[in-house]
Design a protein around this motif. Structure first.
Motif, PDB file in Angstrom:
ATOM      1  N   UNK A 144      44.791   2.698   1.686  1.00  0.00           N
ATOM      2  CA  UNK A 144      43.768   2.563   1.070  1.00  0.00           C
ATOM      3  C   UNK A 144      42.404   2.560   2.051  1.00  0.00           C
ATOM      4  N   UNK A 145      41.504   3.521   1.830  1.00  0.00           N
ATOM      5  CA  UNK A 145      40.365   3.850   2.692  1.00  0.00           C
ATOM      6  C   UNK A 145      39.238   3.019   2.286  1.00  0.00           C
ATOM      7  N   UNK A 146      38.563   2.446   3.174  1.00  0.00           N
ATOM      8  CA  UNK A 146      37.159   1.846   2.613  1.00  0.00           C
ATOM      9  C   UNK A 146      35.902   2.476   3.381  1.00  0.00           C
ATOM     10  N   UNK A 147      34.971   2.069   2.718  1.00  0.00           N
ATOM     11  CA  UNK A 147      33.476   2.440   2.969  1.00  0.00           C
ATOM     12  C   UNK A 147      32.645   1.412   3.453  1.00  0.00           C
ATOM     13  N   UNK A 148      31.791   1.666   4.448  1.00  0.00           N
ATOM     14  CA  UNK A 148      30.803   0.566   4.882  1.00  0.00           C
ATOM     15  C   UNK A 148      29.663   0.537   4.364  1.00  0.00           C
ATOM     16  N   UNK A 149      29.534  -0.845   3.639  1.00  0.00           N
ATOM     17  CA  UNK A 149      28.304  -0.803   2.839  1.00  0.00           C
ATOM     18  C   UNK A 149      27.031  -1.070   3.909  1.00  0.00           C
ATOM     19  N   UNK A 150      25.827  -1.212   3.309  1.00  0.00           N
ATOM     20  CA  UNK A 150      24.778  -1.496   4.213  1.00  0.00           C
ATOM     21  C   UNK A 150      24.789  -2.579   4.994  1.00  0.00           C
ATOM     22  N   UNK A 151      25.627  -3.324   5.021  1.00  0.00           N
ATOM     23  CA  UNK A 151      25.923  -4.640   5.894  1.00  0.00           C
ATOM     24  C   UNK A 151      26.869  -4.317   6.773  1.00  0.00           C
ATOM     25  N   UNK A 152      27.272  -3.129   6.810  1.00  0.00           N
ATOM     26  CA  UNK A 152      28.733  -2.728   7.745  1.00  0.00           C
ATOM     27  C   UNK A 152      29.950  -3.735   7.571  1.00  0.00           C
ATOM     28  N   UNK A 153      29.929  -3.809   6.017  1.00  0.00           N
ATOM     29  CA  UNK A 153      31.269  -4.481   5.708  1.00  0.00           C
ATOM     30  C   UNK A 153      31.978  -3.614   5.030  1.00  0.00           C
TER      31      UNK A 153
END
Length: 285
Positions: free
Chosen positions: A97-106
């Motif tokens: 499962x690949x994740x994306x980094x949100x604006x807070x680098x989370x």
């Protein structure tokens, strides 16, 4: 076009079914063209490697984009794209499962189609950024000092430099070297194209694991998908743009093509001693 009854049942079976997915079987590994993909990927002698890889990355994205367009076609039954948040709530492939980094680098989990759209926007931004993919020819005025004096002109007064070895490679004598430097690509060029390639690999992995049966098998386009993917993998392996970990979700299909001599074999290990050392350290060839 439909699969046989046994195949249809397997297509709906859980991931722990005995038989592998269709695309990991010899009979479904065919292509729409015949020929040597290694020849297509080989760099012409007179072309600088950075220029060649920039061309290859742009071309590979063009081919991937065509495959992505297929999973964005509206399904007449639902009125939604074939890949949508209901069908693909996460960007996943074979247990990954690949994740994306949100604006807070989370890191966050987002629907596959949203992830793919973000990847496309990100790649296009990279390709169209002249600081990463320069379009102007390199000239002396746009490069670092061209002469040993540290000046751009041969008539300037010489400046003292540190000692050098005339037996050292020319690249060392002229300063720090990196992939694409002679063509004006930045020092980050290699890491940039590897990042682009890694994201494209994730898109291919999701397309296969999430949409091989619907739509590619159903519309008779799975050989087109195979053809784009083998070309992508060939370039990635030949120029070291992909590691084993990135390829892992699609390794069985890659192994089929390797076994048929359609992809370059892994580099041979250097001697038994090196092999033993590599195995002890957990390093693969």
């Amino acid at each position: 076009m439909s699969v046989d009854s046994q195949g249809a049942q397997e297509g709906l079976a859980p991931s722990n079914a005995r038989r592998p997915p269709f695309f990991f079987r010899e009979e479904y590994a065919g292509l729409i063209v015949k020929g040597n993909f290694m020849t297509l990927a080989a760099k012409p002698k007179l072309v600088e490697e950075g220029e060649w890889l920039a061309h290859q990355v742009v071309e590979q994205y063009r081919l991937l984009e065509q495959m992505i367009d297929i999973i964005k076609v509206l399904d007449e039954r639902t009125g939604k794209p074939i890949c949508n948040p209901d069908v693909c709530p996460t960007m996943s492939a074979s247990g990954h499962t690949y994740t994306w980094l949100d604006n807070n680098k989370k890191p966050i989990k987002i629907p596959a189609i949203q992830y793919i759209n973000l990847v496309q926007k990100w790649i296009v931004g990279k390709i169209n950024d002249p600081s990463i993919f320069p379009t102007d020819s390199v000239t002396p005025s746009s490069t670092a000092a061209s002469y040993a004096s540290g000046s751009l002109t041969p008539m300037s007064a010489p400046q003292p430099l540190g000692p050098t070895s005339l037996n050292a490679p020319l690249a060392q004598l002229s300063g720090r070297d990196w992939l694409g430097k002679p063509s004006g690509f930045p020092e980050t060029f290699e890491s940039d194209i590897k990042s682009i390639y890694r994201q494209m690999m994730r898109c291919y992995a999701h397309i296969y694991h999430g949409h091989w049966l619907d739509p590619f098998w159903n519309v008779g386009a799975y050989k087109e998908l195979n053809t784009c993917f083998i070309h992508f993998i060939n370039v990635g392996k030949l120029f070291g743009l992909l590691g084993d970990k990135e390829i892992e979700p699609m390794q069985p299909l890659v192994d089929i093509w390797l076994g048929n001599g359609m992809l370059p074999p892994p580099p041979a290990r250097q001697g038994k001693e090196n092999t033993a050392s590599s195995n002890q350290q957990g390093v693969s060839a």
